[in-house]
Motif scaffolding. Structure first.
Motif, PDB file in Angstrom:
ATOM      1  N   UNK A 199       4.978  -4.809  -1.906  1.00  0.00           N
ATOM      2  CA  UNK A 199       4.440  -6.164  -1.831  1.00  0.00           C
ATOM      3  C   UNK A 199       3.170  -6.205  -2.665  1.00  0.00           C
ATOM      4  N   UNK A 200       3.113  -7.132  -3.604  1.00  0.00           N
ATOM      5  CA  UNK A 200       1.900  -7.334  -4.392  1.00  0.00           C
ATOM      6  C   UNK A 200       1.242  -8.605  -3.884  1.00  0.00           C
ATOM      7  N   UNK A 201       0.050  -8.474  -3.340  1.00  0.00           N
ATOM      8  CA  UNK A 201      -0.706  -9.613  -2.822  1.00  0.00           C
ATOM      9  C   UNK A 201      -1.646 -10.067  -3.925  1.00  0.00           C
ATOM     10  N   UNK A 202      -1.455 -11.300  -4.383  1.00  0.00           N
ATOM     11  CA  UNK A 202      -2.239 -11.827  -5.501  1.00  0.00           C
ATOM     12  C   UNK A 202      -3.383 -12.664  -4.962  1.00  0.00           C
ATOM     13  N   UNK A 203      -4.588 -12.186  -5.108  1.00  0.00           N
ATOM     14  CA  UNK A 203      -5.768 -12.931  -4.707  1.00  0.00           C
ATOM     15  C   UNK A 203      -6.208 -12.631  -3.292  1.00  0.00           C
ATOM     16  N   UNK A 204      -7.403 -13.102  -2.980  1.00  0.00           N
ATOM     17  CA  UNK A 204      -7.900 -13.016  -1.601  1.00  0.00           C
ATOM     18  C   UNK A 204      -7.244 -14.108  -0.785  1.00  0.00           C
ATOM     19  N   UNK A 205      -6.859 -13.809   0.447  1.00  0.00           N
ATOM     20  CA  UNK A 205      -6.148 -14.833   1.224  1.00  0.00           C
ATOM     21  C   UNK A 205      -7.086 -15.915   1.731  1.00  0.00           C
ATOM     22  N   UNK A 206      -6.595 -17.146   1.638  1.00  0.00           N
ATOM     23  CA  UNK A 206      -7.307 -18.247   2.281  1.00  0.00           C
ATOM     24  C   UNK A 206      -6.954 -18.220   3.765  1.00  0.00           C
ATOM     25  N   UNK A 207      -7.654 -19.028   4.540  1.00  0.00           N
ATOM     26  CA  UNK A 207      -7.440 -19.010   5.993  1.00  0.00           C
ATOM     27  C   UNK A 207      -6.019 -19.397   6.363  1.00  0.00           C
ATOM     28  N   UNK A 208      -5.443 -20.356   5.621  1.00  0.00           N
ATOM     29  CA  UNK A 208      -4.083 -20.797   5.939  1.00  0.00           C
ATOM     30  C   UNK A 208      -3.019 -19.808   5.466  1.00  0.00           C
ATOM     31  N   UNK A 209      -3.356 -18.956   4.513  1.00  0.00           N
ATOM     32  CA  UNK A 209      -2.363 -18.019   3.986  1.00  0.00           C
ATOM     33  C   UNK A 209      -2.344 -16.682   4.717  1.00  0.00           C
TER      34      UNK A 209
ATOM     35  N   UNK B 187       8.908  -6.537   5.875  1.00  0.00           N
ATOM     36  CA  UNK B 187       9.328  -5.532   4.897  1.00  0.00           C
ATOM     37  C   UNK B 187       9.940  -4.333   5.603  1.00  0.00           C
ATOM     38  N   UNK B 188      11.024  -3.777   5.045  1.00  0.00           N
ATOM     39  CA  UNK B 188      11.630  -2.592   5.648  1.00  0.00           C
ATOM     40  C   UNK B 188      10.819  -1.337   5.334  1.00  0.00           C
ATOM     41  N   UNK B 189      10.873  -0.378   6.222  1.00  0.00           N
ATOM     42  CA  UNK B 189      10.192   0.911   6.024  1.00  0.00           C
ATOM     43  C   UNK B 189      11.019   1.765   5.082  1.00  0.00           C
ATOM     44  N   UNK B 190      10.427   2.583   4.261  1.00  0.00           N
ATOM     45  CA  UNK B 190       9.019   2.652   3.897  1.00  0.00           C
ATOM     46  C   UNK B 190       8.690   1.589   2.858  1.00  0.00           C
ATOM     47  N   UNK B 191       7.468   1.152   2.858  1.00  0.00           N
ATOM     48  CA  UNK B 191       7.041   0.137   1.908  1.00  0.00           C
ATOM     49  C   UNK B 191       5.590   0.408   1.519  1.00  0.00           C
TER      50      UNK B 191
END
Length: 155
Positions: A81-91, A102-106
């Motif tokens: 999983x690539x998380x793009x940016x800092x999360x906002x409160x709603x995200x 996500x299935x293990x291993x990840x």
């Protein structure tokens, strides 16, 4: 050549492999993503520059399919999983739900290029393989992905 004789000569000429000396569990974990990897990207509040970097990775210049790197549409089929940016409160709930599906291993790769949003230090995110801050380039993201595929740790 008569095939039973070929088999006997092959048996006696091969080096004997002592399987008991191999650490099979370690080999399994290290080579689990050796052939291919599926990636899911989630935009949780970036300034669109990271989206351009991801689209640049998909260009024919990098040809990620030859490396066994594929992008998927759901976190249920993803290895990374690539998380793009800092999360906002709603995200934040959406990001945590994507990680839970996500299935293990990840693995999780965190990227942030601005100071807007909530810091990743406030969350207990499992299996973080890297945290890239500042100007994130596509080459840097690709190096993290390839290190994850090889089983190397790069932080």
């Amino acid at each position: 050549m008569f095939w039973p004789i070929y088999g006997l000569t092959k048996k006696y000429t091969e080096k004997k492999l002592n399987i008991s000396k191999l650490n099979l569990k370690q080999l399994y974990i290290k080579n689990i993503f050796k052939r291919s990897i599926h990636i899911f990207c989630i935009d949780v509040g970036n300034d669109n520059a990271l989206n351009f970097e991801i689209f640049a990775l998909l260009s024919p210049k990098y040809n990620l399919h030859r490396l066994g790197i594929f992008f998927t549409q759901t976190p249920r089929e993803a290895d990374l999983l690539i998380v793009l940016g800092r999360p906002t409160e709603k995200m934040v709930p959406l990001m945590l739900e994507a990680i839970n599906q996500m299935p293990e291993p990840f693995g999780v790769l965190l990227t942030e290029n601005n100071d807007l949003g909530i810091s990743f230090d406030n969350f207990d995110i499992p299996n973080v393989i890297g945290h890239i801050k500042g100007d994130v380039s596509r080459d840097e993201m690709l190096s993290y992905i390839l290190a994850f595929m090889k089983g190397d740790e790069k932080k």
